[in-house]
Scaffold this active site. Sequence first.
Site, mmCIF file in Angstrom:
data_model
loop_
_atom_site.group_PDB
_atom_site.id
_atom_site.type_symbol
_atom_site.label_atom_id
_atom_site.label_comp_id
_atom_site.label_asym_id
_atom_site.label_seq_id
_atom_site.Cartn_x
_atom_site.Cartn_y
_atom_site.Cartn_z
ATOM 1 N N ILE A 1 41.730 -37.465 8.358
ATOM 2 C CA ILE A 1 42.729 -37.780 7.326
ATOM 3 C C ILE A 1 44.138 -37.396 7.797
ATOM 4 O O ILE A 1 45.100 -38.148 7.589
ATOM 5 C CB ILE A 1 42.367 -37.045 6.012
ATOM 6 C CG1 ILE A 1 41.063 -37.616 5.436
ATOM 7 C CG2 ILE A 1 43.501 -37.165 4.995
ATOM 8 C CD1 ILE A 1 40.488 -36.815 4.266
ATOM 9 N N ASP B 1 47.742 -22.801 13.982
ATOM 10 C CA ASP B 1 46.601 -22.324 13.202
ATOM 11 C C ASP B 1 47.157 -21.964 11.824
ATOM 12 O O ASP B 1 47.957 -21.019 11.702
ATOM 13 C CB ASP B 1 45.988 -21.097 13.896
ATOM 14 C CG ASP B 1 44.816 -20.521 13.107
ATOM 15 O OD1 ASP B 1 44.682 -20.821 11.897
ATOM 16 O OD2 ASP B 1 44.032 -19.756 13.694
ATOM 17 N N TYR C 1 33.333 -24.182 -0.265
ATOM 18 C CA TYR C 1 34.331 -25.261 -0.168
ATOM 19 C C TYR C 1 34.874 -25.619 -1.552
ATOM 20 O O TYR C 1 36.080 -25.781 -1.744
ATOM 21 C CB TYR C 1 33.654 -26.462 0.487
ATOM 22 C CG TYR C 1 34.537 -27.661 0.758
ATOM 23 C CD1 TYR C 1 35.246 -27.772 1.959
ATOM 24 C CD2 TYR C 1 34.641 -28.706 -0.155
ATOM 25 C CE1 TYR C 1 36.037 -28.878 2.219
ATOM 26 C CE2 TYR C 1 35.421 -29.821 0.096
ATOM 27 C CZ TYR C 1 36.122 -29.909 1.293
ATOM 28 O OH TYR C 1 36.893 -31.011 1.557
ATOM 29 N N LYS D 1 38.753 -25.386 -2.820
ATOM 30 C CA LYS D 1 39.523 -26.566 -3.255
ATOM 31 C C LYS D 1 39.973 -26.442 -4.717
ATOM 32 O O LYS D 1 41.040 -26.925 -5.073
ATOM 33 C CB LYS D 1 38.714 -27.843 -3.012
ATOM 34 C CG LYS D 1 38.459 -28.142 -1.522
ATOM 35 C CD LYS D 1 39.746 -28.354 -0.735
ATOM 36 C CE LYS D 1 39.484 -28.813 0.702
ATOM 37 N NZ LYS D 1 40.708 -29.048 1.478
HETATM 38 N N1 LIG Z 1 36.271 -36.154 4.787
HETATM 39 C C1 LIG Z 1 36.135 -36.032 3.481
HETATM 40 O O1 LIG Z 1 35.243 -36.630 2.866
HETATM 41 C C2 LIG Z 1 37.112 -35.183 2.688
HETATM 42 C C3 LIG Z 1 37.071 -35.291 1.288
HETATM 43 C C4 LIG Z 1 37.953 -34.545 0.529
HETATM 44 C C5 LIG Z 1 38.854 -33.706 1.163
HETATM 45 N N2 LIG Z 1 38.862 -33.612 2.503
HETATM 46 C C6 LIG Z 1 39.852 -32.702 3.104
HETATM 47 O O2 LIG Z 1 40.707 -33.436 3.955
HETATM 48 C C7 LIG Z 1 41.232 -32.588 4.971
HETATM 49 C C8 LIG Z 1 41.007 -33.230 6.329
HETATM 50 O O3 LIG Z 1 39.603 -33.384 6.525
HETATM 51 P P1 LIG Z 1 38.983 -34.433 7.560
HETATM 52 O O4 LIG Z 1 37.838 -35.074 6.886
HETATM 53 O O5 LIG Z 1 40.054 -35.262 8.164
HETATM 54 O O6 LIG Z 1 38.372 -33.384 8.641
HETATM 55 P P2 LIG Z 1 38.387 -33.367 10.237
HETATM 56 O O7 LIG Z 1 37.418 -32.307 10.620
HETATM 57 O O8 LIG Z 1 38.248 -34.730 10.773
HETATM 58 O O9 LIG Z 1 39.880 -32.868 10.584
HETATM 59 C C9 LIG Z 1 40.322 -31.583 10.232
HETATM 60 C C10 LIG Z 1 41.364 -31.119 11.246
HETATM 61 O O10 LIG Z 1 41.779 -29.806 10.852
HETATM 62 C C11 LIG Z 1 41.900 -29.015 12.021
HETATM 63 N N3 LIG Z 1 41.772 -27.588 11.704
HETATM 64 C C12 LIG Z 1 40.643 -26.866 11.450
HETATM 65 N N4 LIG Z 1 40.943 -25.576 11.290
HETATM 66 C C13 LIG Z 1 42.292 -25.467 11.431
HETATM 67 C C14 LIG Z 1 43.211 -24.371 11.380
HETATM 68 N N5 LIG Z 1 42.788 -23.110 11.167
HETATM 69 N N6 LIG Z 1 44.529 -24.626 11.558
HETATM 70 C C15 LIG Z 1 44.963 -25.887 11.809
HETATM 71 N N7 LIG Z 1 44.146 -26.957 11.897
HETATM 72 C C16 LIG Z 1 42.825 -26.739 11.700
HETATM 73 C C17 LIG Z 1 40.780 -29.508 12.933
HETATM 74 O O11 LIG Z 1 41.042 -29.149 14.296
HETATM 75 C C18 LIG Z 1 40.830 -31.003 12.676
HETATM 76 O O12 LIG Z 1 41.709 -31.666 13.582
HETATM 77 C C19 LIG Z 1 40.520 -31.236 4.794
HETATM 78 O O13 LIG Z 1 41.344 -30.368 4.033
HETATM 79 C C20 LIG Z 1 39.288 -31.614 3.995
HETATM 80 O O14 LIG Z 1 38.773 -30.524 3.259
HETATM 81 C C21 LIG Z 1 38.027 -34.328 3.290
#
Ligand SMILES: NC(=O)c1ccc[n+]([C@@H]2O[C@H](COP(=O)([O-])OP(=O)(O)OC[C@H]3O[C@@H](n4cnc5c(N)ncnc54)[C@H](O)[C@@H]3O)[C@@H](O)[C@H]2O)c1
Length: 256
Positions: free
Chosen positions: A14, A59, A152, A156
């Site tokens: 995302i 981070d 989680y 959230k």
């Molecule tokens: N995929 C879903 O269905 C979904 C649904 C609702 C919310 N979200 C939220 O969307 C956001 C992005 O999720 P995604 O699905 O793209 O996940 P993803 O795992 O594809 O990407 C997450 C990114 O965050 C980075 N990350 C992890 N720990 C970190 C830290 N300590 N500091 C900086 N960067 C860090 C990772 O390296 C990765 O590049 C998250 O907050 C997730 O909770 C995702």
Amino acid sequence: MTRTVVVTGAGSGIGRAIATTLAQRDWRVIVTDVDDAAAREVASGLPNQSAGHESAALDVTSPDAAAAVASDIAGRFGLDAWVSNAGISFMHRFLDAPIERYEQTLDVNLKGVFVCGQAAAREMVRSGVAGAIVNTASMAGKQGRVPYLADYVASKFGVVGLTQAMAYELGEHNITVNCVCPGFVETPMQSRELTWEAELRGTTPEGVRAMMIDDTPLGRLEQPDDVARAVAFLLSEDARFITGEALAVNGGAYMD
Ligand SMILES: NC(=O)c1ccc[n+]([C@@H]2O[C@H](COP(=O)([O-])OP(=O)(O)OC[C@H]3O[C@@H](n4cnc5c(N)ncnc54)[C@H](O)[C@@H]3O)[C@@H](O)[C@H]2O)c1
């Protein structure tokens, strides 16, 4: 004038889509991630390179690192917006969940939003910028009826509350703070969850995927772009009088 936005966790999923959409819409994007190589790769592939996109290792759990990025960007370009998107997930039955996982999840998903929001807002207030902050929450920030993700869900719900508290206090500085609540988004996080959930339910990843689509009135998995366009809206002038909002972007998978 080109506006500048920092996006966290932008090396994947995302966050990557948010960076791309904002670059298409004439923002200068600072792509940050704990995975430095991923951040660099995304920044170098963004559209509209003449805007001067950059990458930085960040981070989100480190107040010093967040403050350094915020002050560097504010000093060189002006910090107009910040998207706190980084997040992690693990799946366990509540009865089996190790406390270390709870701590990790809360650290990145909730403390990270606090740390980065504070760093960004301090710079915006210092420089008198009418800024905008968007946090990535989740539909799991509005309902706890979500399997195997208790830590989680807690993180959230925290992001939704923190977004409101930040919006309340930062309103006098003309800074808006909102969050987006995505549903079942097709990203690397989701593909890890499909495998874990299939194992916990005794089914297949394809079976879990089909359940997610069944649960979504618009009838497909959400794409990272679906979230990115909502974030672009919340950062636009059209949303200038919206603050403290938790915007559902989930194809109807949860309606509140
Ligand atoms: N995929 C879903 O269905 C979904 C649904 C609702 C919310 N979200 C939220 O969307 C956001 C992005 O999720 P995604 O699905 O793209 O996940 P993803 O795992 O594809 O990407 C997450 C990114 O965050 C980075 N990350 C992890 N720990 C970190 C830290 N300590 N500091 C900086 N960067 C860090 C990772 O390296 C990765 O590049 C998250 O907050 C997730 O909770 C995702």
